[in-house]
Design a protein around this motif. Structure first.
Motif, PDB file in Angstrom:
ATOM      1  N   TYR A 144       0.835  -1.199   0.000  1.00 14.87           N
ATOM      2  CA  TYR A 144       0.000   0.000   0.000  1.00 14.87           C
ATOM      3  C   TYR A 144       0.871   1.252   0.000  1.00 14.87           C
ATOM      4  N   CYS A 193      -6.834  -4.491   9.957  1.00 13.74           N
ATOM      5  CA  CYS A 193      -5.972  -3.323  10.128  1.00 13.74           C
ATOM      6  C   CYS A 193      -4.514  -3.733  10.017  1.00 13.74           C
ATOM      7  N   GLY A 250     -10.347  -4.724   4.474  1.00 14.79           N
ATOM      8  CA  GLY A 250      -9.053  -4.113   4.740  1.00 14.79           C
ATOM      9  C   GLY A 250      -9.142  -2.605   4.752  1.00 14.79           C
ATOM     10  N   MET A 251      -8.314  -1.964   5.567  1.00 12.28           N
ATOM     11  CA  MET A 251      -8.302  -0.503   5.588  1.00 12.28           C
ATOM     12  C   MET A 251      -6.864   0.013   5.661  1.00 12.28           C
ATOM     13  N   VAL A 252      -6.657   1.148   5.053  1.00 16.94           N
ATOM     14  CA  VAL A 252      -5.372   1.842   5.101  1.00 16.94           C
ATOM     15  C   VAL A 252      -5.676   3.275   5.491  1.00 16.94           C
ATOM     16  N   PHE A 288      -4.248   6.083   5.291  1.00 14.82           N
ATOM     17  CA  PHE A 288      -3.943   7.214   4.399  1.00 14.82           C
ATOM     18  C   PHE A 288      -5.172   7.682   3.601  1.00 14.82           C
ATOM     19  N   ASP A 289      -6.113   6.769   3.376  1.00 16.02           N
ATOM     20  CA  ASP A 289      -7.306   7.140   2.604  1.00 16.02           C
ATOM     21  C   ASP A 289      -8.127   8.222   3.303  1.00 16.02           C
ATOM     22  N   LEU A 297      -6.465  -7.861   1.086  1.00 20.21           N
ATOM     23  CA  LEU A 297      -7.677  -7.089   1.381  1.00 20.21           C
ATOM     24  C   LEU A 297      -7.293  -5.716   1.909  1.00 20.21           C
ATOM     25  N   LEU A 298      -6.242  -5.684   2.706  1.00 22.32           N
ATOM     26  CA  LEU A 298      -5.775  -4.426   3.277  1.00 22.32           C
ATOM     27  C   LEU A 298      -5.180  -3.553   2.169  1.00 22.32           C
ATOM     28  N   VAL A 299      -4.258  -4.116   1.430  1.00 21.23           N
ATOM     29  CA  VAL A 299      -3.582  -3.340   0.388  1.00 21.23           C
ATOM     30  C   VAL A 299      -4.613  -2.759  -0.586  1.00 21.23           C
ATOM     31  N   ARG A 304      -7.863  -2.333   0.021  1.00 26.04           N
ATOM     32  CA  ARG A 304      -9.062  -1.790   0.687  1.00 26.04           C
ATOM     33  C   ARG A 304     -10.278  -2.575   0.209  1.00 26.04           C
ATOM     34  N   ALA A 305     -10.128  -3.874   0.200  1.00 29.66           N
ATOM     35  CA  ALA A 305     -11.150  -4.747  -0.368  1.00 29.66           C
ATOM     36  C   ALA A 305     -11.905  -5.463   0.737  1.00 29.66           C
TER      37      ALA A 305
END
Lengths: 337, 337
Positions: free
Chosen positions: A61, A244, A274-276, A278-279, B265-267, B269-270
């Motif tokens: 990411y 996370c 999944g979440m990052v 930075f979004d 999924l994280l990378v 955002r899925a």
């Protein structure tokens, strides 16, 4: 303070846990700010599980840290010289200044911070990316609802401790999973978690059956591995799992362990997302203001685990992070405030 | 037609692939309808991957079939006697009548079907639960959008073949994954899929890189295992994975293989979301009408793979399902229309 800038650079891509020899300790003259730049004396460097991923080859990411580069890290410090109109000498700032004592910056990604509102290291934790991750992961990705049963793993860490407290503030029942009696007691006695499970001493699956008899609505996962598999067996209908991180897997040398109970998603009509963080950059300010407000009201406790010792302590401190030695946000002091 | 009712009952809970000895073939007098019931002569029995799960102990999204019970199965047939006000002799009906030749039913869960609109076996496939699963899995759980790139595994099966065609109708680019050249050719040449990947002959990961260069927006997963792991490496930002089933794992004796690439999924955002078709029961009628309309317009092809041979062929036909021998909906004929 040293007249030169000391730095920690990536020397080799680790296999498994990083070794001392994966780092080069270098020095160079203190850099000077050019036109449109400012110079900063770094006081604290952030240590985060995500660092392990940045050391691997290939973009994820975010780009990998290249061999020879100063190791990427969030850091806070004080502006010592400026040719940038937005930053003045004496300002305190946050950015990904890296594992070093001094940096120059063109202002991109730098945020001015207010040491009268909270101590500098808090801007690496509750008021920094870990706090943002907890806030948006729980409220946006996790779609937290009133009276949800929430489970947080890595619950005594920088992200988990904030995620669990936000869930409490929002009216959820909160169960933390952490390693060791001391951390667990901190969660229940000081942070107000409804229950804590010591994964080193308890059967997580059985403990969850007791602590969450009607199942788990939101699981905020920082660890992956066996704990993720245990929580998957206890999902309530429509549960949301927030992916996370997976700190238990970052140093695996035989591949990541996939969640073999993932078909529980089907049975429970549940999701894993999944979440990052930075979004959510455009909304950091609003979230930080809300978190700071809760801190001032005494409803949100921010704890930092500060290691004094400068850059030479970096490697051991990072290993301590993966061994779960910290409670709260792990920070390395590299200079004065 | 036999004067007695022949039945297939669960004799033992299988480990791995079902064995012939896991079944008891029994007979009893043809049952008669009591007050509020009707009797039905079954013409076709549905064979579905989900049956394997129903044979295991313990409730999942539905109760297990108990040892000694007639094996659960969807089936269609003709009403031969009725003391139920809603069903008349000669009506054609669908319900989970089980793997037998005759059944009585109190009407709960029974749906009248129209053999002038589509052949009876179609009500076990495209106009039955597989079609409903494809429809709601793709449009609700998968949140299909115009111009999405959609990947469907088990694409030549009852659910997958409909899911892929719905995606085409809705303006998506569709890639099917199936076993064997013949199935793949059917997907592209007859059903209009944009591409098909033969997982028995091709490296799925590499083939996906070519067929979906900008990544996968929706993955409709019927198989799990290695193929799920391959698709996880090719997710577009914000991708939705629909967990509909995992036929590759149902007969595993050494535990389910979890998706080791789940951190994608994280990378990306899925999300990965489980679905069970029963949740949409209130909307089946609307969906079936839309599917039937597309069939009449020639935009949706329904294919049934009908095995003649009656109940004695049940076991081998079920094994054929797990070996992927069918193209389209697998159905066992057990009586006349």
């Amino acid at each position: 303070m040293s007249p030169t800038n000391h730095q920690v650079r990536l020397a080799a891509r680790p296999s498994g846990l990083p070794k001392q020899s994966d780092w080069n300790f270098t020095e160079e003259p203190i850099p000077t700010a050019g036109a449109g730049e400012f110079a900063v004396a770094i006081s604290h460097v952030s240590l985060d599980p995500a660092m392990r991923g940045w050391m691997n080859a290939g973009a994820s990411y975010i780009d990998a840290v290249e061999i020879g580069d100063v190791m990427r890290a969030g850091a806070v410090g004080r502006v010592t010289a400026s040719e940038h109109p937005g930053f003045a000498v004496g300002d305190h700032v946050y950015s990904d200044f890296g594992v070093q004592e001094y940096a120059v910056c063109d202002g991109r990604g730098a945020i001015k911070i207010d040491p009268s509102l909270a101590p500098l290291p808090t801007y690496l934790g509750t008021l920094g990316l870990p706090g943002m991750t907890a806030y948006f992961g729980l409220l946006d990705t996790g779609k937290l609802k009133l009276r949800d049963t929430v489970v947080v793993s890595g619950a005594a860490g920088a992200v988990g401790s904030v995620a669990g407290q936000i869930a409490k503030i929002k009216g959820a029942r909160v169960i933390g999973i952490a390693g060791g009696e001391q951390k667990c007691r901190w969660l229940t006695d000081e942070l107000g978690f409804d229950a804590a499970i010591d994964y080193k001493a308890e059967d997580v699956r059985r403990a969850l059956r007791e602590a969450a008899p009607s199942g788990v609505d939101v699981y905020f996962d920082n660890v992956g591995g066996e704990i993720l598999d245990a929580v998957l067996t206890r999902l309530a209908r429509g549960a949301r799992i927030v992916i996370c991180g997976a700190v238990s897997q970052y140093n695996a040398t035989d591949g990541v362990r996939g969640p073999s109970n993932y078909l529980s998603l089907l049975v429970a009509r549940a999701s894993m997302t999944g979440m990052v963080v930075f979004d959510y950059a455009a909304e950091y300010g609003k979230a930080a203001a809300e978190l700071a407000g809760w801190m001032q009201e005494g409803r949100l406790i921010s704890r930092e685990h500060i290691v004094e010792g400068g850059l030479s302590a970096f490697h051991d401190t990072l290993l301590g992070l993966f061994a779960g030695e910290n409670t709260g946000k792990l920070v390395l002091r590299v200079g004065s405030d």
